[in-house]
Design a protein around this motif. Structure first.
Motif, PDB file in Angstrom:
ATOM      1  N   GLY A 276       0.808  -1.210   0.000  1.00  0.00           N
ATOM      2  CA  GLY A 276       0.000   0.000   0.000  1.00  0.00           C
ATOM      3  C   GLY A 276       0.837   1.254   0.000  1.00  0.00           C
ATOM      4  O   GLY A 276       2.077   1.228   0.035  1.00  0.00           O
ATOM      5  N   LEU A 277       0.125   2.379  -0.057  1.00  0.00           N
ATOM      6  CA  LEU A 277       0.706   3.713   0.056  1.00  0.00           C
ATOM      7  C   LEU A 277       0.047   4.393   1.242  1.00  0.00           C
ATOM      8  O   LEU A 277      -1.171   4.281   1.427  1.00  0.00           O
ATOM      9  N   ALA A 278       0.816   5.109   2.040  1.00  0.00           N
ATOM     10  CA  ALA A 278       0.248   5.687   3.254  1.00  0.00           C
ATOM     11  C   ALA A 278       1.054   6.897   3.696  1.00  0.00           C
ATOM     12  O   ALA A 278       2.222   7.076   3.316  1.00  0.00           O
ATOM     13  N   ASP A 279       0.406   7.735   4.508  1.00  0.00           N
ATOM     14  CA  ASP A 279       1.101   8.842   5.159  1.00  0.00           C
ATOM     15  C   ASP A 279       1.703   8.405   6.487  1.00  0.00           C
ATOM     16  O   ASP A 279       2.752   8.892   6.881  1.00  0.00           O
ATOM     17  N   SER A 280       1.030   7.491   7.183  1.00  0.00           N
ATOM     18  CA  SER A 280       1.535   6.943   8.443  1.00  0.00           C
ATOM     19  C   SER A 280       0.979   5.542   8.602  1.00  0.00           C
ATOM     20  O   SER A 280      -0.035   5.184   7.981  1.00  0.00           O
ATOM     21  N   TYR A 281       1.622   4.742   9.465  1.00  0.00           N
ATOM     22  CA  TYR A 281       1.172   3.359   9.619  1.00  0.00           C
ATOM     23  C   TYR A 281       1.683   2.797  10.937  1.00  0.00           C
ATOM     24  O   TYR A 281       2.613   3.318  11.559  1.00  0.00           O
ATOM     25  N   GLU A 282       1.071   1.684  11.354  1.00  0.00           N
ATOM     26  CA  GLU A 282       1.516   0.882  12.488  1.00  0.00           C
ATOM     27  C   GLU A 282       1.330  -0.585  12.101  1.00  0.00           C
ATOM     28  O   GLU A 282       0.332  -0.943  11.473  1.00  0.00           O
ATOM     29  N   TYR A 283       2.306  -1.411  12.490  1.00  0.00           N
ATOM     30  CA  TYR A 283       2.216  -2.855  12.243  1.00  0.00           C
ATOM     31  C   TYR A 283       2.240  -3.545  13.597  1.00  0.00           C
ATOM     32  O   TYR A 283       3.265  -3.544  14.290  1.00  0.00           O
TER      33      TYR A 283
ATOM     34  N   LEU B  39      -8.572   5.377   7.324  1.00  0.00           N
ATOM     35  CA  LEU B  39      -7.762   4.405   8.049  1.00  0.00           C
ATOM     36  C   LEU B  39      -8.097   3.042   7.476  1.00  0.00           C
ATOM     37  O   LEU B  39      -9.269   2.636   7.437  1.00  0.00           O
ATOM     38  N   ARG B  40      -7.073   2.317   7.029  1.00  0.00           N
ATOM     39  CA  ARG B  40      -7.280   0.995   6.436  1.00  0.00           C
ATOM     40  C   ARG B  40      -6.605  -0.044   7.329  1.00  0.00           C
ATOM     41  O   ARG B  40      -5.469   0.151   7.778  1.00  0.00           O
ATOM     42  N   ILE B  41      -7.301  -1.154   7.576  1.00  0.00           N
ATOM     43  CA  ILE B  41      -6.838  -2.194   8.494  1.00  0.00           C
ATOM     44  C   ILE B  41      -6.745  -3.501   7.717  1.00  0.00           C
ATOM     45  O   ILE B  41      -7.763  -4.025   7.254  1.00  0.00           O
TER      46      ILE B  41
ATOM     47  N   ASP C   8     -26.006   8.198   0.973  1.00  0.00           N
ATOM     48  CA  ASP C   8     -26.897   8.465   2.108  1.00  0.00           C
ATOM     49  C   ASP C   8     -26.532   7.663   3.342  1.00  0.00           C
ATOM     50  O   ASP C   8     -27.036   7.922   4.430  1.00  0.00           O
ATOM     51  N   CYS C   9     -25.672   6.661   3.162  1.00  0.00           N
ATOM     52  CA  CYS C   9     -25.303   5.812   4.289  1.00  0.00           C
ATOM     53  C   CYS C   9     -24.357   6.560   5.215  1.00  0.00           C
ATOM     54  O   CYS C   9     -23.375   7.149   4.768  1.00  0.00           O
ATOM     55  N   LYS C  10     -24.611   6.517   6.514  1.00  0.00           N
ATOM     56  CA  LYS C  10     -23.788   7.237   7.473  1.00  0.00           C
ATOM     57  C   LYS C  10     -22.771   6.338   8.154  1.00  0.00           C
ATOM     58  O   LYS C  10     -22.148   6.740   9.119  1.00  0.00           O
ATOM     59  N   SER C  11     -22.627   5.117   7.653  1.00  0.00           N
ATOM     60  CA  SER C  11     -21.667   4.201   8.255  1.00  0.00           C
ATOM     61  C   SER C  11     -20.256   4.744   8.093  1.00  0.00           C
ATOM     62  O   SER C  11     -19.878   5.240   7.032  1.00  0.00           O
ATOM     63  N   TRP C  12     -19.447   4.625   9.154  1.00  0.00           N
ATOM     64  CA  TRP C  12     -18.082   5.147   9.083  1.00  0.00           C
ATOM     65  C   TRP C  12     -17.061   4.054   8.807  1.00  0.00           C
ATOM     66  O   TRP C  12     -15.856   4.336   8.770  1.00  0.00           O
ATOM     67  N   SER C  13     -17.486   2.789   8.593  1.00  0.00           N
ATOM     68  CA  SER C  13     -16.550   1.710   8.260  1.00  0.00           C
ATOM     69  C   SER C  13     -17.210   0.736   7.300  1.00  0.00           C
ATOM     70  O   SER C  13     -18.424   0.529   7.352  1.00  0.00           O
ATOM     71  N   TRP C  14     -16.411   0.141   6.444  1.00  0.00           N
ATOM     72  CA  TRP C  14     -16.917  -0.840   5.496  1.00  0.00           C
ATOM     73  C   TRP C  14     -15.764  -1.720   5.028  1.00  0.00           C
ATOM     74  O   TRP C  14     -14.591  -1.412   5.245  1.00  0.00           O
ATOM     75  N   LEU C  15     -16.114  -2.822   4.381  1.00  0.00           N
ATOM     76  CA  LEU C  15     -15.136  -3.766   3.860  1.00  0.00           C
ATOM     77  C   LEU C  15     -14.869  -3.451   2.396  1.00  0.00           C
ATOM     78  O   LEU C  15     -15.796  -3.192   1.628  1.00  0.00           O
ATOM     79  N   GLU C  16     -13.600  -3.490   2.018  1.00  0.00           N
ATOM     80  CA  GLU C  16     -13.209  -3.111   0.665  1.00  0.00           C
ATOM     81  C   GLU C  16     -12.043  -3.970   0.208  1.00  0.00           C
ATOM     82  O   GLU C  16     -11.271  -4.477   1.029  1.00  0.00           O
ATOM     83  N   LYS C  17     -11.902  -4.125  -1.101  1.00  0.00           N
ATOM     84  CA  LYS C  17     -10.775  -4.885  -1.634  1.00  0.00           C
ATOM     85  C   LYS C  17      -9.476  -4.229  -1.204  1.00  0.00           C
ATOM     86  O   LYS C  17      -9.322  -3.018  -1.260  1.00  0.00           O
ATOM     87  N   ALA C  18      -8.538  -5.051  -0.764  1.00  0.00           N
ATOM     88  CA  ALA C  18      -7.279  -4.529  -0.238  1.00  0.00           C
ATOM     89  C   ALA C  18      -6.514  -3.772  -1.319  1.00  0.00           C
ATOM     90  O   ALA C  18      -6.552  -4.125  -2.502  1.00  0.00           O
ATOM     91  N   MET C  19      -5.811  -2.734  -0.897  1.00  0.00           N
ATOM     92  CA  MET C  19      -5.090  -1.897  -1.838  1.00  0.00           C
ATOM     93  C   MET C  19      -4.029  -2.669  -2.608  1.00  0.00           C
ATOM     94  O   MET C  19      -3.758  -2.384  -3.780  1.00  0.00           O
ATOM     95  N   HIS C  20      -3.406  -3.688  -1.959  1.00  0.00           N
ATOM     96  CA  HIS C  20      -2.299  -4.370  -2.618  1.00  0.00           C
ATOM     97  C   HIS C  20      -2.738  -5.103  -3.882  1.00  0.00           C
ATOM     98  O   HIS C  20      -1.920  -5.349  -4.764  1.00  0.00           O
ATOM     99  N   GLN C  21      -4.009  -5.438  -3.997  1.00  0.00           N
ATOM    100  CA  GLN C  21      -4.479  -6.097  -5.214  1.00  0.00           C
ATOM    101  C   GLN C  21      -4.468  -5.143  -6.399  1.00  0.00           C
ATOM    102  O   GLN C  21      -4.179  -5.544  -7.535  1.00  0.00           O
TER     103      GLN C  21
END
Length: 686
Positions: A106-113, A130-132, A662-675
Motif C-alpha cells: 500500500g501507500l500511506a502517510d503513516s502506519y503501524e504494524y 484508516l485501512r486495516i 446516504d449511508c452514514k456508516s463510518w466503516s466498510w469492507l473493501e478490496k485490499a489496496m495491494h491487489q
C-alpha cells in the motif's frame, strides 16, 4: 548367435535407524528440535511420516510449538502435519534470510504494524481513511474507516474544528485505539476505542495528558498509560488507567508506577499484556546516573488484568533479575532494544535485550543479545528492593569439573554477581568478524529466540551499488553436539587448574555453539539477474528513497520508505511464512540468502570468509521441497502470479458492502489496496 544374460538384482539395504519401530522413533524425536525432525524426514522416504502423520505431528506440535499461530490454527482445523512443516520452514527461512513473499502492500502517510495487522492512514483531504489489513491472515479485503465520519459520531463537538490530528496507537483482537486531538480553542485530546468490523464505538475517553501515550489490550481489558505525573523528587513517572471492555467502564483508581524508571518504550521500558497479566519491564533502576561502580538489575512486575492494585503486584526478585555489571564496559544506547518474548515451545516469558558494548579486554564494540527468564515468587508481594538478599553464584560444570565463578564480560565477577548461561547469551557481530554497518545504515534491529537469529535491515551501499541498496541480514547460531559420554554436560574446556577461576564466558560459548552463520538477501550475484533486479526494485522503489521506518515479528517485516510529491510512503512487505498468500503479491521462489560466515581455523586461530556454496550455502532450499503441501502446486517467481488469483485453501471473503452517499456508516469492507497495485510496482516514479 544370441546369448542370454541373467539380470542380478542387488537388494537395497535399509539402515538400522530405518528399521527401528515406530514407538522408538517417536521416543527419539522428542529430544530433537522441530528443524531436526523436518530435516530427518527429508533424508529418506521411510521418514516421511514424521511430518505427514497427523497423530505423530500433533504430539510434536504440542510439545515443541504449542504457543504458535500454527498450533492454534491446527487445533481448529486438525491439520497438525501442515502446521509442523510450516513452523520448520518459517524458522529456516528466517535464519537463512530467504523470504517466501515480497511485495508492496500500500501507500500511506503513516502506519503501524501490530501483531500481524497493518493499520495505515491515507491523508487525502477532505477525505481521510484508516485501512486495516490482516497480513498474518493473508486477507484479500481490508476494513476502511472514514476518519471524519468516525470523529463526528464519537466527539460531535469537534465538527466545528477544521484542523485535527489522528493517529493509531494499538490494534488487537479486532479493537483499534487511536489518539484524536483538536483545538476549539483549547487543545483537547481523546482516546477513541472502536471495533471497525462491528461498526461499534467502544469508548471515547478524554485525556489529561498524551506524553509517551501507549495502549495495550486483549478481548476483555484495555490499559493505556502516559509518562506524565511528577513525583516529590521532581522526576516524572508512568500512570496506568484500566478499562473493562465488556461493561465499558474505567477502573476507579489509576495505577502509579513510581518504581519504574525509563521513558523510551522499546529501549528502556516495555509494556505488554500476556496471558491475562499486564507486564511492566525496565532495564533501569535509578533516575540519576552514578559515577561509582554499580550493578544493574531489571525491574519487572506484573498484575492481573482484572485487579490493577499496585500492592498486589508481583515483582521479580533480585536473584532472578540481574542484568550486568557496570565494569563490563560502556554501552552505545543507540543500538539497544528491549522486549518480552513468549517461548513457542514452553510458553515461558523471556526478557530479550540487545546491547552494543565495549567489553573490557576487547579491542572494539560488539552487539550481544541477552535472554533472561521472567519468574515470580507467588508468595512475594511488591516490596523494598534493598531488602532482597545477595545473589550466590551457581556452580557450572565444564568437562566434569566445577567452576565458580566464571568471568562475565571478561571481568572477574564479584561474589554477589551470578553467572550467565551460554544459551542465554548470543554474541553478535563486531568489526573483526563481518562487515559492519553504521547506525544510520541499520533501519531495523530485532532478535527471534525461536530460531536463535538476529535480523537487520541494512543499507548496503558498500557493495558498490549507487543509491540505496536495502538488504536483509541475519545471524544464526547452532549448538555443537554434546559429548556422548556426558550428554548433559557442556563441551570439555581445556584449562589449567591455576586458571579455573578466570575462565572467559566467550570461550565456553565457542565450545557450546558454532560461529554465527551470516546471511544476506538478496544476494549480490545470481544466475537469474533479471529476476534479482526486480527484487531490488521492490525493496528499493525508484523515486521513493526517503526516510525508513520498520517493524517486524517472528514471521514478517513491514517497512515504509520515501515520500512522493503528495507525501505518501510505500509500504513494503517481506514474509518468511510459507503459508502467506496475499492476492496480487509476488512470490519469490528461487533466490536464497547468500551465506557470508566467518570460518574459524582451529589450528591457526585465523578467520576466513566465504559466500554462497563455498561457505556451505545450499543450492536448494526446503521451501522448494514438498511445495505442494502448502498449496503452491509449483513455486512461483516474481511476476508469475496473476492478479487477484486466490489459493484454494483461503476462504472466499464476503463481498464488499456497497456504501451509498446516504449511508452514514463510518466503516466498510473493501478490496485490499495491494491487489490494485499489481503490475504497478515499477511505475510509481512516473
Amino acid at each position: 548367435m544370441w546369448t542370454s544374460k541373467k539380470l542380478v538384482v542387488i537388494p537395497q539395504r535399509t539402515s538400522g535407524l530405518q528399521r527401528l519401530p515406530y514407538e522408538i522413533i517417536a521416543y527419539i524425536v522428542k529430544y530433537l528440535d522441530i528443524d531436526d525432525v523436518f530435516h530427518l524426514s527429508l533424508c529418506s522416504r521411510h521418514f516421511q511420516y514424521l511430518v505427514r502423520e497427523e497423530r505423530f505431528c500433533k504430539t510434536l506440535i504440542n510439545i515443541k510449538a504449542s504457543y504458535t499461530i500454527e498450533a492454534d490454527e491446527a487445533r481448529r482445523s486438525g491439520q497438525f502435519a501442515r502446521a509442523l512443516r510450516r513452523v520448520a520452514k518459517r524458522r529456516q527461512a528466517l535464519s537463512q534470510a530467504s523470504p517466501y513473499v515480497i511485495g508492496i502492500v500500500g501507500l500511506a502517510d503513516s502506519y503501524e504494524y501490530i501483531h500481524g495487522v497493518l493499520c495505515y492512514i491515507i491523508e487525502a483531504r477532505p477525505q481521510r481513511w484508516l485501512r486495516i489489513l490482516d497480513l498474518h491472515g493473508s486477507a484479500s479485503h481490508e476494513m476502511v474507516v472514514d476518519i471524519p465520519a468516525l470523529i463526528r459520531e464519537a466527539v460531535p463537538r469537534s465538527a466545528k474544528s477544521r484542523k485535527y490530528k489522528f493517529r493509531v496507537l494499538y490494534h488487537s483482537n479486532g479493537i483499534t485505539s487511536c489518539l484524536f486531538s483538536f483545538a476549539l480553542p483549547n487543545t483537547e485530546n481523546w482516546l477513541l476505542i472502536f471495533q471497525a468490523e462491528e461498526k461499534k464505538i467502544v469508548a471515547q475517553i478524554p485525556l489529561e495528558s498524551t506524553a509517551k501515550i501507549f495502549v495495550r489490550n486483549n478481548k476483555d481489558f484495555l490499559y493505556f498509560g502516559t509518562h506524565s505525573e511528577e513525583g516529590a523528587d521532581g522526576f516524572k513517572y508512568w500512570v496506568l488507567t484500566g478499562f473493562r471492555i465488556e461493561d465499558r467502564s474505567l477502573f476507579p483508581r489509576k495505577m502509579r508506577l513510581t518504581s519504574v524508571v525509563g521513558y523510551d518504550i522499546g529501549t528502556t521500558v516495555c509494556f505488554e499484556i500476556i496471558d491475562n497479566y499486564f507486564y511492566v519491564l525496565s532495564n533501569q533502576t535509578n533516575f540519576e546516573l552514578r559515577e561509582t561502580d554499580w550493578i544493574s538489575y531489571y525491574h519487572c512486575l506484573r498484575f492481573p488484568l482484572d485487579d490493577p492494585d499496585r500492592n498486589r503486584a508481583q515483582v521479580m526478585h533480585k536473584d532472578d533479575s540481574w542484568r550486568r555489571k557496570h565494569a563490563e564496559g560502556p554501552i552505545d544506547d543507540r543500538w539497544g532494544f528491549l522486549k518480552l518474548d513468549k517461548d513457542e515451545a514452553s510458553g515461558v516469558i523471556n526478557i530479550i535485550e540487545s546491547r552494543k558494548e565495549w567489553l573490557t579486554g576487547k579491542s572494539g564494540s560488539r552487539r550481544t543479545y541477552y535472554m533472561t527468564e521472567v519468574c515470580f515468587n507467588e508468595n512475594l508481594e511488591l516490596a523494598d528492593e534493598d531488602n532482597h538478599p545477595a545473589v550466590i553464584p551457581p556452580v557450572i560444570m565444564v568437562g566434569g569439573r566445577s567452576i565458580r565463578p566464571i568471568r562475565v564480560g571478561n571481568n572477574a565477577v564479584d561474589s554477589d554477581v551470578p553467572v550467565r548461561q551460554p544459551e542465554n547469551v548470543h554474541p553478535g557481530d563486531d568489526s573483526s568478524t563481518t562487515p559492519m554497518f553504521t547506525r544510520t545504515q541499520t533501519h531495523l534491529r530485532s532478535y527471534q529466540r525461536c530460531s536463535n537469529t538476529y535480523l537487520d535491515l541494512v543499507d548496503d551501499t558498500s557493495s558498490g551499488s549507487t543509491g540505496r541498496h536495502l538488504r536483509l541480514r541475519t545471524g544464526h547460531r547452532k549448538p555443537k553436539p554434546k559429548p556422548e559420554s556426558t550428554p548433559n554436560a557442556l563441551p570439555t574446556l581445556e584449562v589449567s587448574p591455576v586458571s579455573d577461576e578466570k575462565i572467559d564466558l566467550d570461550d565456553i560459548i565457542k565450545q557450546c555453539y558454532h560461529p554465527n552463520e551470516i546471511y544476506f538477501w538478496p544476494p549480490e550475484r545470481h544466475q537469474n539477474q533479471e529476476l534479482l533486479n526486480k527484487v531490488y526494485e521492490i525493496l528499493n522503489p525508484p523515486g521513493y528513497l526517503g526516510s525508513i521506518t520498520a517493524f517486524s515479528d517472528e514471521r514478517s517485516i513491514v517497512y515504509a520508505t520515501g515520500e512522493d510529491v503528495n507525501g505518501l510512503k510505500v509500504l513494503i512487505y517481506v514474509s518468511f511464512d510459507p503459508a502467506a498468500r496475499l492476492a496480487g503479491m509476488l512470490r519469490e521462489g528461487y533466490i536464497l540468502g547468500e551465506k557470508i560466515s566467518a570460518q574459524y581455523d582451529e589450528m591457526t586461530g585465523q578467520k576466513g570468509y566465504g559466500s554462497g556454496a563455498e561457505a556451505g550455502g545450499s543450492t536448494k532450499h526446503v521451501k522448494d521441497i514438498m511445495a505442494e503441501d502448502e498449496g503452491k502446486g509449483k513455486v512461483e517467481t516474481i511476476g508469475d502470479q496473476s492478479r487477484g488469483a486466490l489459493p484454494s485453501y483461503i476462504a472466499n471473503p464476503p463481498a464488499p458492502e456497497a456504501v451509498s452517499e446516504d449511508c452514514k456508516s463510518w466503516s466498510w469492507l473493501e478490496k485490499a489496496m495491494h491487489q490494485d497495485l499489481t503490475g504497478k510496482l515499477f511505475t510509481f516514479a512516473h
